[in-house]
Design an enzyme around this catalytic site. Structure first.
Site, PDB file in Angstrom:
ATOM      1  N   ASN A   7       0.142   9.247  -0.857  1.00 37.84           N
ATOM      2  CA  ASN A   7       0.885   8.347  -0.244  1.00 37.84           C
ATOM      3  C   ASN A   7       2.158   9.232  -0.323  1.00 37.84           C
ATOM      4  O   ASN A   7       3.208   9.528  -1.427  1.00 37.84           O
ATOM      5  CB  ASN A   7       0.881   7.359  -1.087  1.00 37.84           C
ATOM      6  CG  ASN A   7       1.956   5.874  -0.655  1.00 37.84           C
ATOM      7  OD1 ASN A   7       2.723   6.050   0.324  1.00 37.84           O
ATOM      8  ND2 ASN A   7       1.998   4.858  -1.896  1.00 37.84           N
ATOM      9  N   ARG A  90      -1.549   7.063   3.392  1.00 33.97           N
ATOM     10  CA  ARG A  90      -0.968   5.835   4.007  1.00 33.97           C
ATOM     11  C   ARG A  90       0.270   6.194   4.341  1.00 33.97           C
ATOM     12  O   ARG A  90       0.984   6.739   4.319  1.00 33.97           O
ATOM     13  CB  ARG A  90      -0.570   5.773   2.131  1.00 33.97           C
ATOM     14  CG  ARG A  90       0.095   3.899   2.725  1.00 33.97           C
ATOM     15  CD  ARG A  90       0.770   4.077   1.350  1.00 33.97           C
ATOM     16  NE  ARG A  90       1.335   2.475   1.267  1.00 33.97           N
ATOM     17  CZ  ARG A  90       2.590   2.065   0.674  1.00 33.97           C
ATOM     18  NH1 ARG A  90       3.145   3.179   0.395  1.00 33.97           N
ATOM     19  NH2 ARG A  90       3.262   0.530   1.369  1.00 33.97           N
ATOM     20  N   HIS A 179       1.048  -4.395   3.497  1.00 36.92           N
ATOM     21  CA  HIS A 179       0.235  -4.431   1.850  1.00 36.92           C
ATOM     22  C   HIS A 179      -0.624  -4.799   2.530  1.00 36.92           C
ATOM     23  O   HIS A 179      -2.097  -4.799   1.991  1.00 36.92           O
ATOM     24  CB  HIS A 179       0.939  -5.412   1.165  1.00 36.92           C
ATOM     25  CG  HIS A 179       2.090  -5.261   0.177  1.00 36.92           C
ATOM     26  ND1 HIS A 179       2.693  -6.257  -0.025  1.00 36.92           N
ATOM     27  CD2 HIS A 179       1.953  -3.946  -0.779  1.00 36.92           C
ATOM     28  CE1 HIS A 179       3.739  -6.509  -1.039  1.00 36.92           C
ATOM     29  NE2 HIS A 179       3.451  -5.035  -1.388  1.00 36.92           N
ATOM     30  N   HIS A 207      -0.265 -11.308  -3.422  1.00 38.85           N
ATOM     31  CA  HIS A 207       0.117  -9.934  -3.699  1.00 38.85           C
ATOM     32  C   HIS A 207       0.991  -9.620  -4.275  1.00 38.85           C
ATOM     33  O   HIS A 207       2.111  -9.515  -3.788  1.00 38.85           O
ATOM     34  CB  HIS A 207      -0.367  -8.556  -1.922  1.00 38.85           C
ATOM     35  CG  HIS A 207       0.050  -7.244  -3.313  1.00 38.85           C
ATOM     36  ND1 HIS A 207      -0.964  -6.300  -2.595  1.00 38.85           N
ATOM     37  CD2 HIS A 207       1.060  -7.103  -3.676  1.00 38.85           C
ATOM     38  CE1 HIS A 207      -0.609  -5.424  -3.549  1.00 38.85           C
ATOM     39  NE2 HIS A 207       1.117  -5.683  -3.515  1.00 38.85           N
ATOM     40  N   ARG A 240      13.736  -7.482  -3.787  1.00 39.21           N
ATOM     41  CA  ARG A 240      14.619  -8.160  -2.528  1.00 39.21           C
ATOM     42  C   ARG A 240      14.705  -9.631  -2.124  1.00 39.21           C
ATOM     43  O   ARG A 240      13.507 -10.054  -3.360  1.00 39.21           O
ATOM     44  CB  ARG A 240      12.935  -7.945  -1.752  1.00 39.21           C
ATOM     45  CG  ARG A 240      13.019  -6.503  -1.466  1.00 39.21           C
ATOM     46  CD  ARG A 240      12.117  -5.977  -0.602  1.00 39.21           C
ATOM     47  NE  ARG A 240      11.813  -4.423  -0.495  1.00 39.21           N
ATOM     48  CZ  ARG A 240      10.144  -4.472  -0.550  1.00 39.21           C
ATOM     49  NH1 ARG A 240       9.405  -5.382  -0.718  1.00 39.21           N
ATOM     50  NH2 ARG A 240      10.415  -2.905  -0.760  1.00 39.21           N
ATOM     51  N   PHE A 284       9.090  -7.792 -15.057  1.00 41.84           N
ATOM     52  CA  PHE A 284       8.568  -9.079 -14.796  1.00 41.84           C
ATOM     53  C   PHE A 284       8.198  -9.649 -16.655  1.00 41.84           C
ATOM     54  O   PHE A 284       8.480 -10.503 -17.653  1.00 41.84           O
ATOM     55  CB  PHE A 284       7.167  -9.879 -14.152  1.00 41.84           C
ATOM     56  CG  PHE A 284       7.880 -10.340 -13.020  1.00 41.84           C
ATOM     57  CD1 PHE A 284       7.899  -9.813 -11.860  1.00 41.84           C
ATOM     58  CD2 PHE A 284       7.663 -12.016 -12.609  1.00 41.84           C
ATOM     59  CE1 PHE A 284       8.352 -10.777 -10.956  1.00 41.84           C
ATOM     60  CE2 PHE A 284       8.352 -12.386 -11.542  1.00 41.84           C
ATOM     61  CZ  PHE A 284       8.891 -12.063 -10.994  1.00 41.84           C
ATOM     62  N   GLU A 384      -5.562   0.192  -4.094  1.00 43.21           N
ATOM     63  CA  GLU A 384      -5.225   0.620  -2.195  1.00 43.21           C
ATOM     64  C   GLU A 384      -6.322   2.355  -1.995  1.00 43.21           C
ATOM     65  O   GLU A 384      -6.075   2.137  -1.412  1.00 43.21           O
ATOM     66  CB  GLU A 384      -3.280   0.477  -2.290  1.00 43.21           C
ATOM     67  CG  GLU A 384      -3.257  -1.072  -1.932  1.00 43.21           C
ATOM     68  CD  GLU A 384      -1.841  -1.113  -2.041  1.00 43.21           C
ATOM     69  OE1 GLU A 384      -1.677  -0.868  -3.426  1.00 43.21           O
ATOM     70  OE2 GLU A 384      -0.749  -1.512  -1.159  1.00 43.21           O
TER      71      GLU A 384
HETATM   72  P1  ADP Z   1       4.400  -2.273  -6.518  1.00 46.18           P
HETATM   73  O1  ADP Z   1       3.653  -1.145  -6.118  1.00 46.18           O
HETATM   74  O2  ADP Z   1       5.092  -3.173  -5.324  1.00 46.18           O
HETATM   75  O3  ADP Z   1       6.222  -1.410  -7.482  1.00 46.18           O
HETATM   76  P2  ADP Z   1       3.410  -2.966  -8.840  1.00 46.18           P
HETATM   77  O4  ADP Z   1       2.501  -3.810  -8.242  1.00 46.18           O
HETATM   78  O5  ADP Z   1       2.829  -2.188  -9.772  1.00 46.18           O
HETATM   79  O6  ADP Z   1       4.371  -2.810  -7.792  1.00 46.18           O
HETATM   80  O7  ADP Z   1       3.911  -4.281  -9.888  1.00 46.18           O
HETATM   81  C1  ADP Z   1       4.438  -3.549 -11.212  1.00 46.18           C
HETATM   82  C2  ADP Z   1       5.326  -5.265 -11.334  1.00 46.18           C
HETATM   83  O8  ADP Z   1       3.914  -5.344 -12.550  1.00 46.18           O
HETATM   84  C3  ADP Z   1       6.468  -4.712 -12.636  1.00 46.18           C
HETATM   85  O9  ADP Z   1       7.884  -4.554 -12.320  1.00 46.18           O
HETATM   86  C4  ADP Z   1       6.140  -5.986 -13.369  1.00 46.18           C
HETATM   87  O10 ADP Z   1       7.144  -6.511 -13.261  1.00 46.18           O
HETATM   88  C5  ADP Z   1       4.656  -6.211 -13.384  1.00 46.18           C
HETATM   89  N1  ADP Z   1       3.754  -5.927 -14.641  1.00 46.18           N
HETATM   90  C6  ADP Z   1       2.957  -5.012 -14.367  1.00 46.18           C
HETATM   91  N2  ADP Z   1       2.822  -4.774 -15.702  1.00 46.18           N
HETATM   92  C7  ADP Z   1       2.339  -6.130 -16.200  1.00 46.18           C
HETATM   93  C8  ADP Z   1       2.567  -6.254 -17.657  1.00 46.18           C
HETATM   94  N3  ADP Z   1       1.614  -6.175 -19.011  1.00 46.18           N
HETATM   95  N4  ADP Z   1       2.938  -7.758 -17.996  1.00 46.18           N
HETATM   96  C9  ADP Z   1       3.847  -8.598 -17.121  1.00 46.18           C
HETATM   97  N5  ADP Z   1       4.052  -8.024 -15.472  1.00 46.18           N
HETATM   98  C10 ADP Z   1       3.158  -6.376 -15.313  1.00 46.18           C
END
Ligand code: ADP
Length: 397
Positions: A7, A90, A179, A207, A240, A284, A384
């Site tokens: 990726n 990817r 996605h 997702h 975003r 989050f 993925e």
């Molecule tokens: P991306 O691939 O778009 O960067 P991810 O699918 O890895 O995103 O998701 C990242 C987000 O998931 C983090 O910003 C966080 O908000 C949330 N996250 C990951 N692990 C936890 C957890 N254990 N508890 C709460 N939120 C989580």
């Protein structure tokens, strides 16, 4: 067969080596700061994660270091490059040309380049990764797996914007969605778990990660998805904005004395729950702890995020005239029981019932709806890289 999944970004390159028979990850890692100085992070399965500085003027050196790490006598996981059977790349944008994954040829590379306009930050970087791999691994088969391909089954009424048709005709300006690998993987997995025919079931995939999108999968075909021409459309995301009134662009530009690039930067990087929480965090986990401490902006950011998901689920139920499965996946979807419960309570009218205890389980495949729920609600971790490895093997074998 061992498949190297790549990726590639403009200054980074994530990789996983996956044994496609056992579907085990043999090793994974990241090349970072390519073109600046260079850093290689490498984790062999069951081994120690290491990070070392490496000189990486281009992606070709990065790939070379990845191969050396994978073949290293002490910490490597294969004896030589000949044990890598194929590479799966990817690729973010396949435009209308690519409706599924393809073996990479000169013609395919040209077509990917023709989509550069549609993903100016991503496609050129993906091509750089492909060219670098071809240089370092001559003769190894390469496959391109597109983020957009799964959504190419959307009907016109879902993918056309209410804009002059000539923009679609002349520039292919339309909704594409992203996605796709995850939406495809997760929706197929649901049918498999339920032991039902993928081609006769209706699933909504949520997702929810830092980037977030929903899809409606009707009888094995994606019929709508929340991201559009770019990943900016749809849900309120980490940073975003998602859907906004287009006039806001002009409004912010005037008020803040910004050009278009400046406003787009605000919409992509300073908005979403990050912007709503007054730049507290896009994560989050941080927002939840701030919410628990009584921070009202963090509380409202989480509620606004959920409300947007609710509105999209409602519209997809209508688009498919019902729904059989709803699935939560990605970082936020897999790890936040309270957000899942908050979203799902809006669908009691559909006969959806959530099992509070099962909903507390995080990060693994679990049915979180009760036995008498009219719709099955699942958490299914997305993967993925595995999906890319499977697509790659299917095409090269
Ligand atoms: P991306 O691939 O778009 O960067 P991810 O699918 O890895 O995103 O998701 C990242 C987000 O998931 C983090 O910003 C966080 O908000 C949330 N996250 C990951 N692990 C936890 C957890 N254990 N508890 C709460 N939120 C989580």
């Amino acid at each position: 067969m061992n498949v190297l999944v790549i990726n590639c970004g403009s200054s980074s390159l994530k990789f996983q080596l996956i044994n496609s028979d056992s579907e085990e990850v043999l090793a994974k890692g990241l090349c970072d700061r390519i073109g600046i100085d260079g850093k290689l992070t490498y984790s062999p399965a069951g081994g120690v994660k290491t990070t070392v500085d490496k000189d990486m003027p281009t992606h070709a050196e990065a790939i070379q270091y990845v191969i050396e790490a994978l073949c290293d006598n002490a910490t490597g996981v294969v004896k030589s490059m000949s044990e890598i059977g194929a590479v799966g790349h990817r690729v973010v944008h396949g435009g209308e040309r690519f409706t599924s994954s393809v073996v990479i040829t000169e013609d395919v590379k040209k077509a990917i380049e023709e989509c550069n306009d549609l993903a100016p930050l991503h496609n050129p970087a993906n091509l750089i990764g492909i060219n670098a791999c071809e240089k370092i691994m001559p003769g190894v088969k390469m496959v391109a797996v597109f983020d957009t391909a799964f959504h190419q089954t959307m009907p016109e009424e879902a993918y056309l914007y209410g804009l002059p048709y000539k923009y679609y005709r002349d520039y292919k300006l339309r909704r594409y969605g992203f996605h796709g690998t995850s939406h495809s993987f997760v929706s197929k997995r649901v049918a498999q778990i339920n032991n039902e025919d993928y081609n006769s079931t209706r699933t909504i995939v949520c997702h929810l990660g830092n980037g977030a999108s929903l899809s409606a999968v009707n009888n094995g075909k994606c019929v709508d998805t929340s991201m559009g021409l770019t990943p900016l459309e749809g849900l309120i995301m980490g940073t975003r904005s998602g859907d906004i009134d287009p006039s806001i662009v002009e409004f912010i530009a005037k008020k803040e004395n910004l050009d278009i690039a400046g406003v787009m930067n605000i919409l992509n990087k300073k908005s979403g729950v990050f912007g709503l929480s007054d730049e507290l965090s896009s994560d989050f986990r941080d927002l939840k702890s701030a919410d628990l401490d009584g921070n009202m902006l963090a509380h409202n950011a989480r509620k606004a995020f959920c409300y947007r998901v609710v509105k999209y689920i409602g519209s997809y139920v209508a688009a498919m005239n019902g729904v059989d499965n709803i699935v939560f996946t990605a970082g936020v979807g897999e790890n936040n029981p309270d957000l899942r419960a908050e979203i799902m309570k809006h669908f009691e009218y559909l006969g959806i019932r959530i099992d509070e205890e099962k909903n507390m389980i995080n990060g693994e495949e679990v049915l979180i709806s009760t036995e008498d729920s009219k719709v099955k609600v699942y958490v299914i971790p997305t993967n993925e890289e595995l999906a890319i490895a499977r697509e790659t093997v299917a095409l090269v074998q």
